[in-house]
Design a protein around this motif. Structure first.
Motif: not given
Ligand code: GDP
Length: 186
Positions: A35-39, A171-172, A33, A143, A145-146, A53-54
């Motif tokens: 990890v940024g999957k939706s993004s 990826t970012s 959870s 993520k 970029d971090k 994305a949440s």
């Molecule tokens: P999920 O729970 O795996 O679907 O994750 P989300 O897509 O909701 O992302 C979780 C958090 O990570 C959110 O606040 C996003 O904005 C942030 N996030 C996702 N991808 C990236 C990225 O490539 N770079 C940065 N800096 N933040 C990211």
């Protein structure tokens, strides 16, 4: 080549009997959870809100199917490592996934890992589970970029230590080009 020009949400289901019936090849996306999957799904398909994305962890409790270029499905698996409202998502993940991996349309698994975090036991369990099913897998460090170069090297070292799979991608969502190599691979 699949160019990711057309992407549409198809359906959500926990019940594999209700999975799409058109037998397109499926690419499964797994990760803990937040990890940024939706993004990731939104960025690789160049859609702002295809996947929801949440910042609230654990909100994805179902298998979500996205049809890409009418050629393949991306299947968004439930995020693991988080229990919410009395629902044991890890148990749900385990039972749904055992069934899901029998699916002959499954051709590739993308294991999403948060670049800034150590691999969790659940990540390692998932990786070994996918490997035991002999399904090809690619690692995606989200993520990116971090990260600085040294931190990137540490990610690579950790994944090599796991000893499963060989290809990894950083990826970012801030850098659309960071998805290009992965898109060609898919
Ligand atoms: P999920 O729970 O795996 O679907 O994750 P989300 O897509 O909701 O992302 C979780 C958090 O990570 C959110 O606040 C996003 O904005 C942030 N996030 C996702 N991808 C990236 C990225 O490539 N770079 C940065 N800096 N933040 C990211």
């Amino acid at each position: 080549m699949i160019n990711f020009n057309v992407a549409e949400f198809s359906k959500s289901t926990v019940d594999l009997a209700n999975a799409p019936k058109d037998n397109l090849p499926e690419v499964l996306l797994c990760g803990r959870s937040n990890v940024g999957k939706s993004s990731f799904i939104n960025a690789i398909t160049n859609h702002k809100s295809l996947a929801h994305a949440s910042s609230k962890p654990g909100h994805t409790k179902l298998l979500n199917y996205y049809k890409i270029d009418n050629r393949i499905y991306f299947v968004d698996a439930p995020g693991y490592g988080y229990a919410s409202g009395g629902v044991d998502l890890d148990k749900l993940f385990a039972t749904t996934m055992e069934d899901y991996f029998v699916n002959p349309n499954l051709k590739l698994v993308l294991v999403l890992l948060d670049s800034r975090r150590e691999l969790s036991n659940e990540d390692i369990e998932l990786i070994n589970f996918v490997d035991s099913k002999h399904i090809p897998l690619l690692f995606i460090f989200t993520k990116a970029d971090k990260l600085n170069q040294k931190e990137k090297a540490a990610c690579i070292k950790h994944i090599k230590e796991v000893g499963v799979g060989e290809e990894y991608y950083f990826t970012s969502i801030l850098t659309p080009q960071s998805f290009d190599k992965l898109k060609s691979k898919i």
